[in-house]
Enzyme design. Structure first.
Site, PDB file in Angstrom:
ATOM      1  N   GLY A  46      -4.825  -2.759   4.418  1.00 32.52           N
ATOM      2  CA  GLY A  46      -4.297  -3.393   3.223  1.00 32.52           C
ATOM      3  C   GLY A  46      -2.907  -2.868   2.921  1.00 32.52           C
ATOM      4  N   GLN A  51       4.293  -0.812  -2.081  1.00 34.34           N
ATOM      5  CA  GLN A  51       4.406   0.207  -1.034  1.00 34.34           C
ATOM      6  C   GLN A  51       5.618   0.004  -0.129  1.00 34.34           C
ATOM      7  OE1 GLN A  51       0.063  -0.436   0.018  1.00 34.34           O
ATOM      8  NE2 GLN A  51       0.301   1.679   0.624  1.00 34.34           N
ATOM      9  N   CYS A  91      -4.827   6.061   2.388  1.00 33.72           N
ATOM     10  CA  CYS A  91      -3.749   5.197   1.902  1.00 33.72           C
ATOM     11  C   CYS A  91      -2.523   5.384   2.787  1.00 33.72           C
ATOM     12  CB  CYS A  91      -3.412   5.561   0.454  1.00 33.72           C
ATOM     13  SG  CYS A  91      -2.046   4.612  -0.230  1.00 33.72           S
ATOM     14  N   LEU A  92      -1.884   4.278   3.152  1.00 39.14           N
ATOM     15  CA  LEU A  92      -0.669   4.370   3.974  1.00 39.14           C
ATOM     16  C   LEU A  92       0.426   5.148   3.257  1.00 39.14           C
ATOM     17  CD1 LEU A  92      -0.560   0.735   5.417  1.00 39.14           C
ATOM     18  CD2 LEU A  92      -1.184   2.835   6.616  1.00 39.14           C
ATOM     19  N   HIS A 133      -7.979  -1.164  -4.605  1.00 41.68           N
ATOM     20  CA  HIS A 133      -6.999  -0.150  -4.230  1.00 41.68           C
ATOM     21  C   HIS A 133      -5.588  -0.751  -4.247  1.00 41.68           C
ATOM     22  CE1 HIS A 133      -5.749   3.354  -1.506  1.00 41.68           C
ATOM     23  NE2 HIS A 133      -4.718   2.525  -1.407  1.00 41.68           N
ATOM     24  N   GLU A 134      -5.441  -1.957  -3.674  1.00 42.15           N
ATOM     25  CA  GLU A 134      -4.111  -2.582  -3.622  1.00 42.15           C
ATOM     26  C   GLU A 134      -3.654  -3.044  -5.003  1.00 42.15           C
ATOM     27  OE1 GLU A 134      -2.603  -1.971  -1.103  1.00 42.15           O
ATOM     28  OE2 GLU A 134      -4.221  -1.683   0.326  1.00 42.15           O
ATOM     29  N   HIS A 137      -2.064  -0.268  -6.710  1.00 44.06           N
ATOM     30  CA  HIS A 137      -0.659  -0.077  -6.295  1.00 44.06           C
ATOM     31  C   HIS A 137       0.270  -0.959  -7.131  1.00 44.06           C
ATOM     32  CE1 HIS A 137      -0.748   2.610  -2.874  1.00 44.06           C
ATOM     33  NE2 HIS A 137      -1.629   1.890  -2.219  1.00 44.06           N
TER      34      HIS A 137
HETATM   35 ZN    ZN Z   1      -2.781   2.538  -0.609  1.00 39.72          ZN
END
Ligand code: ZN
Length: 185
Positions: A46, A51, A91-92, A133-134, A137
């Site tokens: 995702g 991000q 998480c990225l 989660h997204e 963000h």
């Molecule tokens: Zn993330």
């Protein structure tokens, strides 16, 4: 298409709240394609526009095994939440850390497609975790916010140290890869 740079915690730009997408034009289609390419390459399941330093309410995800079922949510809003479930998240933007996070187990979301049309969808399991989660963000929130401040501080210090080392030794090998890309959202 192009790969975009992913911001990493504790970059303050990750705290920006996204504003609504209003134009469903060619630039938006290119951004969606670039975000999907960046997510698959990372690899992650995702990615929110926040991000990649674009502060518009847009997220992409693909939780399929074969990585051939991209989902795009524009201007998403949760219509309902049901149950609670704890699962491991990465998480990225917080590379190489995995922690248990509790979230509603099932959600109903309303969002727009890349052409602007509106849809509603019921999600559960990994899809529900990933979407929430997204959406966090997009609101400037990170999964580390669910942890104790002690744990969050420890992660912040580790990542700041790694980021400093990368700046000082740009050619050096990257840190060891995430142990499970399947949970990196
Ligand atoms: Zn993330």
């Amino acid at each position: 298409m192009a790969r975009l740079t992913i911001l990493e915690f504790p970059d303050p730009r990750l705290r920006t709240r996204a504003v609504a997408v209003e134009k469903f034009d060619g630039a938006l289609q290119r951004l969606i394609a670039d975000m999907l390419e960046t997510m698959y390459a990372a690899p992650g399941i995702g990615l929110a526009a926040t991000q990649v330093n674009v502060h518009r309410a847009l997220l992409v995800m693909d939780t399929s095994q074969e990585k051939n079922q991209p989902q795009v949510y524009i201007n998403p809003e949760l219509l309902s939440r049901d149950g609670l479930e704890v699962s491991e998240e990465g998480c990225l933007s917080v590379p190489n850390f995995f922690e248990q996070v509790e979230r509603p187990a099932r959600v109903r979301v309303r969002a727009q497609n890349p052409d602007g049309s509106v849809f509603e969808r019921d999600l559960e399991g990994l899809d529900a975790v990933c979407l929430q989660h997204e959406m966090d963000h997009l609101a400037g929130k990170l999964f580390v916010d669910y942890l104790s401040s002690l744990k969050r501080e420890r992660i912040r210090r580790r990542l700041e140290k790694e980021q400093k080392e990368r700046r000082e030794h740009p050619g050096a090998a990257p840190a060891s890869p995430a142990r499970s890309a399947a949970r990196v959202i």
